[in-house]
Scaffold this active site. Structure first.
Site, PDB file in Angstrom:
ATOM      1  CD  GLU A  91      -2.510  -0.870   2.752  1.00 15.96           C
ATOM      2  OE1 GLU A  91      -2.759  -0.007   3.395  1.00 15.96           O
ATOM      3  OE2 GLU A  91      -2.796  -2.193   3.275  1.00 15.96           O
ATOM      4  CB  CYS A 104       2.457   7.229   3.712  1.00 16.51           C
ATOM      5  SG  CYS A 104       2.846   5.895   4.614  1.00 16.51           S
ATOM      6  CB  CYS A 111       5.545  -5.833   9.428  1.00 20.65           C
ATOM      7  SG  CYS A 111       6.702  -4.956  10.466  1.00 20.65           S
ATOM      8  CB  CYS A 115       3.551  -2.948  16.661  1.00 16.78           C
ATOM      9  SG  CYS A 115       5.207  -2.436  16.684  1.00 16.78           S
ATOM     10  CB  CYS A 118       0.918  -2.463  13.728  1.00 20.22           C
ATOM     11  SG  CYS A 118       1.205  -2.137  11.903  1.00 20.22           S
ATOM     12  N   GLY A 158       5.492  -2.421   6.933  1.00 19.23           N
ATOM     13  CA  GLY A 158       7.034  -3.021   6.909  1.00 19.23           C
ATOM     14  C   GLY A 158       7.989  -2.050   7.849  1.00 19.23           C
ATOM     15  CD  GLU A 159      11.440  -0.972  11.683  1.00 20.42           C
ATOM     16  OE1 GLU A 159      10.399  -0.462  12.122  1.00 20.42           O
ATOM     17  OE2 GLU A 159      12.661  -0.142  11.433  1.00 20.42           O
ATOM     18  CB  SER A 190       8.338   5.879  10.518  1.00 23.78           C
ATOM     19  OG  SER A 190       7.561   5.473  11.760  1.00 23.78           O
ATOM     20  CG  ASN A 289      -6.066   4.576  12.245  1.00 22.34           C
ATOM     21  OD1 ASN A 289      -6.960   5.097  11.758  1.00 22.34           O
ATOM     22  ND2 ASN A 289      -4.965   5.441  11.743  1.00 22.34           N
ATOM     23  CB  CYS A 332      -0.033   1.878   5.991  1.00 20.21           C
ATOM     24  SG  CYS A 332       0.310   2.646   4.582  1.00 20.21           S
TER      25      CYS A 332
END
Ligand code: SAH
Length: 344
Positions: A91, A104, A111, A115, A118, A158-159, A190, A289, A332
């Site tokens: 995305e 973004c 990922c 978390c 997320c 993703g990280e 980020s 969110n 996302c």
């Protein structure tokens, strides 16, 4: 023979790939790829036919297909679900701000970080994106919108620091003067806090903004939502951030998603302020969110305002992130999840 991924190549690598051709061919090719954003060899009109056939045979031109495009009726935010060459999806979201458009983008398919709030991590990790696949999200969106996008945030799926080498190469390519020429001052990366990589990145002194997902004032709370915190406690993370600031002279941004009754108390605000005291930083508050897989609820408006007011009173620079694209699940990870679920 595996086809070469041209869009991931730096100018010297393109020259090497085109060894035997006149030197200016590499420049022409780089220009087609990164300035004109051409996605077909056959349209590269200043290259000789013989070279075009050679490229078609030996090289791959990574581009993304638009699988879905959603446009917010509220604020014009555009969300894309892109299909990668192997059929996986990522995305990207384009937002409109006063200073222009910002995109973004994703750095991995899925990922590993886990978390708990997320959506991107819920279905696990599939693979890293190649540099070309990270870049192609920007190029596809620019071509679709017919407009240059001047700001980029690596805050999608993703990280980024877990795909470190490819992300660094992406940074080199996206900012190449003879190519897309994005100033890295207009780019934020980020991370959930991979401390060893923050040190590595600091050494590069790239001038980008480092944004760190904190979401808690202490390890007790952070450990409950962010597994990475078990590996690197918050003090080590903040130490790495201080190092990053010293090395680069750039202030670090901290992301803090406010979850009702969990991390949004007055006490939490005061503890956060105390820990960030004296740091050259900025806190970005985001009412969490609400995603389908969890029962986390956003903090009430008043709680958000009080939390911000306390931080400001303690001298911590703090803003509340505007919610954009709320009608198109612009956070996302959600669109990919939902589409996978629909097709299951
Ligand atoms: N892996 C990186 C970048 C991708 S996530 C990171 O962790 O920073 C981008 C940002 O969205 C992070 O700050 C992340 O913590 C935050 N985020 C994820 N899920 C969220 C949710 N449900 N509500 C609010 N922010 C969320």
């Amino acid at each position: 023979m595996e086809k070469q991924d041209l869009l991931s190549m730096t100018p010297p690598e393109l020259e090497e790939f085109l060894a035997g051709q006149p030197k200016f061919r590499a420049k022409q090719l780089f220009d087609w790829l990164h300035v004109k954003k051409e996605t077909e060899f056959s349209r590269m009109s200043n290259l000789p036919k013989s070279l075009i056939s050679l490229l078609e045979e030996r090289a791959e031109l990574v581009f993304l297909k638009q699988r879905k495009k959603l446009v917010s009726q509220i604020d014009g935010t555009v969300k894309y679900l892109f299909e990668l060459p192997d059929g996986e999806w990522v995305e990207s979201v384009v937002m409109q701000y006063e200073h222009g458009r910002s995109i973004c983008i994703s750095t991995q398919v899925g990922c590993k970080m886990g978390c708990s709030f997320c959506a991107s991590t819920k279905a696990g990790f599939v693979r890293n994106l190649r540099p070309s696949e990270i870049l192609a999200q920007i190029y596809a969106a620019q071509t679709d919108l017919g407009e240059r996008i001047g700001h980029v945030v690596l805050m999608g799926i993703g990280e980024p620091l877990d795909n470190y080498d490819n992300v660094l190469r992406f940074l080199e390519l996206v900012s190449a003067e003879q190519g897309n020429n994005l100033s890295l001052r207009n780019l934020s990366l980020s991370t959930c806090g991979l401390v060893d990589r923050i040190y590595d990145l600091a050494e590069k002194r790239l001038g980008l903004t480092l944004s760190v997902s904190l979401h808690a004032p202490n390890d007790r709370i952070r450990n409950q939502t962010m597994p990475v915190s078990l590996r690197w406690p918050m003090e080590e993370l903040l130490e790495a951030c201080r190092y990053y600031m010293e090395k680069t002279g750039r202030r670090v941004s901290f992301e803090y998603a406010l979850i009702r009754g969990f991390n949004d108390s007055e006490e939490a605000a005061l503890e956060l302020a105390a820990r960030l005291k004296g740091m050259l930083c900025h806190v970005n508050l985001i009412p969490v969110n609400e995603i389908r897989e969890t029962d986390y609820r956003k903090s009430e408006k008043k709680q958000v305002a009080d939390f911000q007011a306390l931080l400001l009173k303690k001298g911590v620079n703090t803003t509340v992130r505007r919610t954009l694209g709320s009608d198109i699940s612009a956070a996302c990870g959600q669109l990919r999840r939902e589409t996978i679920n629909e097709e299951e």
